[in-house]
Design an enzyme around this catalytic site. Structure first.
Site, PDB file in Angstrom:
ATOM      1  N   CYS A 190      -6.291 -10.252 -25.201  1.00 11.34           N
ATOM      2  CA  CYS A 190      -6.260 -11.336 -26.189  1.00 11.34           C
ATOM      3  C   CYS A 190      -4.833 -11.688 -26.613  1.00 11.34           C
ATOM      4  O   CYS A 190      -3.958 -10.825 -26.628  1.00 11.34           O
ATOM      5  CB  CYS A 190      -7.012 -10.915 -27.433  1.00 11.34           C
ATOM      6  SG  CYS A 190      -8.703 -10.427 -27.119  1.00 11.34           S
TER       7      CYS A 190
ATOM      8  N   ARG B 168      -1.676 -12.891 -19.578  1.00  7.88           N
ATOM      9  CA  ARG B 168      -2.175 -11.615 -20.086  1.00  7.88           C
ATOM     10  C   ARG B 168      -3.649 -11.403 -19.763  1.00  7.88           C
ATOM     11  O   ARG B 168      -4.156 -10.291 -19.922  1.00  7.88           O
ATOM     12  CB  ARG B 168      -1.985 -11.567 -21.607  1.00  7.88           C
ATOM     13  CG  ARG B 168      -0.529 -11.618 -22.024  1.00  7.88           C
ATOM     14  CD  ARG B 168      -0.418 -11.862 -23.507  1.00  7.88           C
ATOM     15  NE  ARG B 168      -0.954 -10.747 -24.245  1.00  7.88           N
ATOM     16  CZ  ARG B 168      -0.218  -9.818 -24.841  1.00  7.88           C
ATOM     17  NH1 ARG B 168       1.078  -9.889 -24.764  1.00  7.88           N
ATOM     18  NH2 ARG B 168      -0.771  -8.851 -25.513  1.00  7.88           N
TER      19      ARG B 168
ATOM     20  N   TRP C  92     -10.164 -12.031 -24.562  1.00 10.62           N
ATOM     21  CA  TRP C  92     -10.605 -11.188 -23.444  1.00 10.62           C
ATOM     22  C   TRP C  92     -11.763 -10.380 -24.009  1.00 10.62           C
ATOM     23  O   TRP C  92     -11.568  -9.521 -24.864  1.00 10.62           O
ATOM     24  CB  TRP C  92      -9.444 -10.316 -22.991  1.00 10.62           C
ATOM     25  CG  TRP C  92      -9.682  -9.523 -21.744  1.00 10.62           C
ATOM     26  CD1 TRP C  92      -9.528  -9.955 -20.457  1.00 10.62           C
ATOM     27  CD2 TRP C  92     -10.063  -8.143 -21.658  1.00 10.62           C
ATOM     28  NE1 TRP C  92      -9.808  -8.928 -19.581  1.00 10.62           N
ATOM     29  CE2 TRP C  92     -10.139  -7.804 -20.288  1.00 10.62           C
ATOM     30  CE3 TRP C  92     -10.362  -7.156 -22.598  1.00 10.62           C
ATOM     31  CZ2 TRP C  92     -10.488  -6.543 -19.839  1.00 10.62           C
ATOM     32  CZ3 TRP C  92     -10.710  -5.894 -22.139  1.00 10.62           C
ATOM     33  CH2 TRP C  92     -10.777  -5.595 -20.775  1.00 10.62           C
TER      34      TRP C  92
ATOM     35  N   ASN D 137      -6.758  -9.957 -32.550  1.00  9.48           N
ATOM     36  CA  ASN D 137      -6.662  -9.113 -31.353  1.00  9.48           C
ATOM     37  C   ASN D 137      -6.986  -7.694 -31.779  1.00  9.48           C
ATOM     38  O   ASN D 137      -6.570  -7.275 -32.853  1.00  9.48           O
ATOM     39  CB  ASN D 137      -5.243  -9.097 -30.780  1.00  9.48           C
ATOM     40  CG  ASN D 137      -4.857 -10.407 -30.145  1.00  9.48           C
ATOM     41  OD1 ASN D 137      -5.684 -11.303 -30.018  1.00  9.48           O
ATOM     42  ND2 ASN D 137      -3.595 -10.512 -29.758  1.00  9.48           N
TER      43      ASN D 137
ATOM     44  N   GLU E 260      -0.993   3.381  -5.144  1.00  7.40           N
ATOM     45  CA  GLU E 260      -0.506   2.131  -5.726  1.00  7.40           C
ATOM     46  C   GLU E 260      -0.904   0.927  -4.856  1.00  7.40           C
ATOM     47  O   GLU E 260      -1.346  -0.101  -5.362  1.00  7.40           O
ATOM     48  CB  GLU E 260       1.019   2.203  -5.905  1.00  7.40           C
ATOM     49  CG  GLU E 260       1.712   0.910  -6.261  1.00  7.40           C
ATOM     50  CD  GLU E 260       1.147   0.215  -7.495  1.00  7.40           C
ATOM     51  OE1 GLU E 260       0.396   0.824  -8.268  1.00  7.40           O
ATOM     52  OE2 GLU E 260       1.441  -0.982  -7.657  1.00  7.40           O
TER      53      GLU E 260
ATOM     54  N   LYS F 221      -3.225  -2.287  -5.930  1.00 10.50           N
ATOM     55  CA  LYS F 221      -2.757  -3.672  -5.830  1.00 10.50           C
ATOM     56  C   LYS F 221      -3.748  -4.505  -5.027  1.00 10.50           C
ATOM     57  O   LYS F 221      -4.100  -5.608  -5.418  1.00 10.50           O
ATOM     58  CB  LYS F 221      -1.382  -3.676  -5.151  1.00 10.50           C
ATOM     59  CG  LYS F 221      -0.479  -4.779  -5.522  1.00 10.50           C
ATOM     60  CD  LYS F 221       0.338  -4.555  -6.764  1.00 10.50           C
ATOM     61  CE  LYS F 221      -0.371  -3.844  -7.865  1.00 10.50           C
ATOM     62  NZ  LYS F 221       0.442  -3.283  -8.882  1.00 10.50           N
TER      63      LYS F 221
ATOM     64  N   HIS G 294     -12.403  15.903   4.825  1.00 10.51           N
ATOM     65  CA  HIS G 294     -13.220  16.762   3.960  1.00 10.51           C
ATOM     66  C   HIS G 294     -14.350  15.988   3.300  1.00 10.51           C
ATOM     67  O   HIS G 294     -14.934  16.464   2.329  1.00 10.51           O
ATOM     68  CB  HIS G 294     -12.326  17.444   2.912  1.00 10.51           C
ATOM     69  CG  HIS G 294     -11.319  18.369   3.533  1.00 10.51           C
ATOM     70  ND1 HIS G 294     -11.664  19.572   4.108  1.00 10.51           N
ATOM     71  CD2 HIS G 294      -9.986  18.241   3.722  1.00 10.51           C
ATOM     72  CE1 HIS G 294     -10.586  20.152   4.596  1.00 10.51           C
ATOM     73  NE2 HIS G 294      -9.552  19.357   4.381  1.00 10.51           N
TER      74      HIS G 294
END
Ligand code: M6R
Length: 604
Positions: free
Chosen positions: A2, A27, A73, A99, A480, A484, A503
């Protein structure tokens, strides 16, 4: 996550709010709204979807000189128009954006708001009804009502409140969620992120937790919840408007990937002097020297950068390093060493999970260092020390240049401490020279974009799942790289320790399963990864290899020019950033704003 923007005393309020909300889009959000007033005229407009939809709805009609806006959000209640902010009190006199998360909203509703009608399911609507009840039913003035509500509300919040009967004021308060005042010429602003105000002003004022601010066009009054006035100076922010533009790039992510060589060079010029001597704050070096264990606390990509830095930090500082997932450590710390130093790795400096750990660390009176890209951010302000990443604003939700800047900054820290300790490996590690080679290696990888885009098309165009595999530091890069790829292409992807596949997880490999193998220049590990590649290929996997120069073979797909082993994660991650970018692009997805995600995760 938010975002809040508010302005008082500017006749362009509507446009300022919409432009501010556009700046907050990165954001992550699912709905948005604004409330503007001009004299006794008011307008409340909300919409689900993009700010462009809100702009269309607003049209050219709704002018005002005071207003608040919000990107939401969803946490409590679905992303529907009735749940979008701003929300209003029972009579519509008060309007609020928020928020954060109000933990006791259900109790407040039950205890104080019987008989009230709510339009949606949000905790925010309960908050504005509560303040409204104290004004509309109990006869308090707005400031006293706000203060009374703040004493009752538990949880995290950044609030901006307008009373339509009080033409000149915005009331503001915060606890745990970021919020800043922007001081303009003849008007004032409030925002959850400096970037949304940078067009209007570079003069900002911090608000601390549990403070209330009364904002008019020409005054900013900061108070505690008992009404005591607090002194607060404005400071000049070093943000540049051009930093937050896309320039000629189609996406911020591509721009930010391309900026990495210059970020490496910027870090060299910041953390080393012209003679190559380290320019790291001696107090930070001392804090690391005094620690018997370094605890790196982070989330997501920053957590992966912590792993990528672990080996050289341990070897150069002679201090064990432990990694902690912020969202786990906030609720339970393991047994700590005698002299711990907490290192918070965070691009935004606002991640609520990391901050929660920092609050505990501060309660325990332990030392801390925040390594962040955002000067003045909450984690930077509240830690004992700060080191900056100097990567320039990172707008794309998918973090790229912050990851590589974090590893490089850690390398300077490790070198400076190692040198101070007379560590022989530190003496041999010329971080300035090695990072300039890293910058060149990145440039070489970036010049191969078209080839990488073609490989991605072959490998991933119909993929629903994929694997990255590697050993040692390449395993951390695999984690990482997988994050992404999944966050922007929505391909389910796992970053796996190559030797661990057999495994269990190898049972998922079938004809055509994409497996991307990472092999940096490590003569012990690379042959084993080749063995693991053969195992998955024998089971039908479609393999793509990313290999560092020196151990590459003729049929390897992507060759990365060689760098110092301590810094190989930086060089090796670059092609994987491009893999994610092109996979997202080729699927026609919103590269910079992937669904459900937020750039700065300010709720726990
Ligand atoms: O701002 P921070 O570094 O604290 O953020 C942590 C994560 O939320 C962040 O790295 C996230 O995983 C990114 N979207 C990854 O690209």
């Amino acid at each position: 996550m938010c975002g809040i923007v508010g302005v008082v005393g500017n006749s362009n309020a509507t446009d300022i709010l919409l432009q501010g909300l556009e700046k907050l889009e990165y954001r992550g959000y699912d709905s948005a709204g604004i409330f503007v007033t001009a004299g006794d005229k008011t307008a409340l407009i909300k919409s689900v979807g993009r700010i462009a939809d809100l702009r269309d709805k607003v049209g050219n009609q709704e002018l005002g000189d005071r207003g608040i806006g919000h990107t939401r959000w969803a946490t409590h209640g679905k992303p529907l128009e009735e749940n979008a902010h701003p929300h209003q009190s029972e009579t519509g006199r008060l309007t609020l954006v928020h928020n954060g998360v109000i933990e006791n909203y259900a109790e407040l509703k039950e205890d104080y708001l019987a008989g009230h009608h709510f339009n949606g399911q949000t905790d925010t609507e309960v908050a504005v009804h509560l303040i409204g009840k104290f004004v509309e039913e109990d006869g308090l003035d707005t400031l006293s009502a706000f203060r009374q509500a703040l004493q009752l509300i538990k949880g995290s919040y950044a609030f901006a409140l307008i009373d339509k009967e009080d033409a000149d004021t915005i009331y503001v308060a915060k606890n745990k969620s970021p919020l800043l005042i922007g001081v303009g010429q003849g008007y004032n602003m409030v925002c959850s992120d400096a970037m949304a105000m940078i067009r209007e002003t570079n003069q900002y004022m911090e608000i601390h937790d549990q403070e209330l601010v009364v904002l008019t066009k020409d005054s900013v009054s900061v108070q505690d919840y008992s009404g005591n006035s607090l002194e607060r100076e404005a400071y000049t922010a070093e943000l540049d408007l051009s930093d937050i533009g896309k320039g000629t790039y189609p996406h911020y992510m591509l721009k930010e990937i391309d900026e990495q060589p210059s970020v490496m060079r910027k870090l060299i010029s910041t953390y080393a002097d012209a003679n190559g001597n380290m320019a790291v704050d001696p107090a930070i070096v001392k804090a690391v020297q005094e620690a018997d264990r370094l605890y790196i606390i982070a989330a997501g990509t920053s957590y992966h950068a912590g792993f990528a830095s672990k080996q050289f930090l341990e070897e150069l500082t002679d201090t064990p390093v432990e990694l902690g997932i912020a969202s786990e450590w906030g609720y339970g710390m393991p047994l700590l060493s005698q002299k711990p130093l907490f290192i918070f790795l965070t691009q935004s400096g606002e991640t609520a999970d990391s901050r929660q750990v920092l609050v505990k660390v501060n309660e325990l009176g332990l030392p801390s260092l925040t390594i962040t890209n955002v000067p003045g951010s909450t984690l930077s302000r509240e830690a004992s020390h700060t080191m900056l990443l100097h990567a320039g604003p990172e707008i794309s939700v998918a973090s790229t240049k912050a990851y590589t800047a974090q590893i490089a900054t850690m390398a300077f820290l490790a070198k400076a401490v190692g040198q101070a300790n007379n560590n022989t490996k530190a003496a041999a590690f010329d971080v300035v020279h090695e990072l300039s080679l890293v910058a060149q290696s990145i440039e070489a990888s970036l010049s191969d974009k078209e080839m990488i885009a073609n490989k991605v098309e072959e490998l991933l165009s119909t993929a629903r799942n994929a694997f990255y595999i590697g050993r040692g530091n390449d395993y951390y890069v695999a984690m990482e790289a997988a994050l992404k790829l999944k966050e922007i292409s929505y391909i389910q992807c796992e970053g796996f320790a190559a030797g661990e596949l057999k495994h269990g997880t190898i049972s998922l490999i079938e004809d055509g399963t994409p497996v991307i193998a990472l092999m940096s220049n490590n003569s012990i590990l690379a042959p084993h990864v080749r063995g693991n590649v053969a195992e998955v290929a024998a089971r039908g996997a479609h393999v793509l290899t990313i290999v560092e120069e020196g151990i590459n073979k003729e049929d390897d797909d992507i060759v990365v020019s060689s760098v110092h082993p301590y810094l190989s994660s930086i060089a090796m991650v670059i092609p994987t950033q491009l893999v994610a970018y092109y996979a997202s692009l080729q699927r026609g997805l919103d590269v910079d704003k992937p669904r459900n995600l937020a750039k700065s995760v300010t709720v726990e």
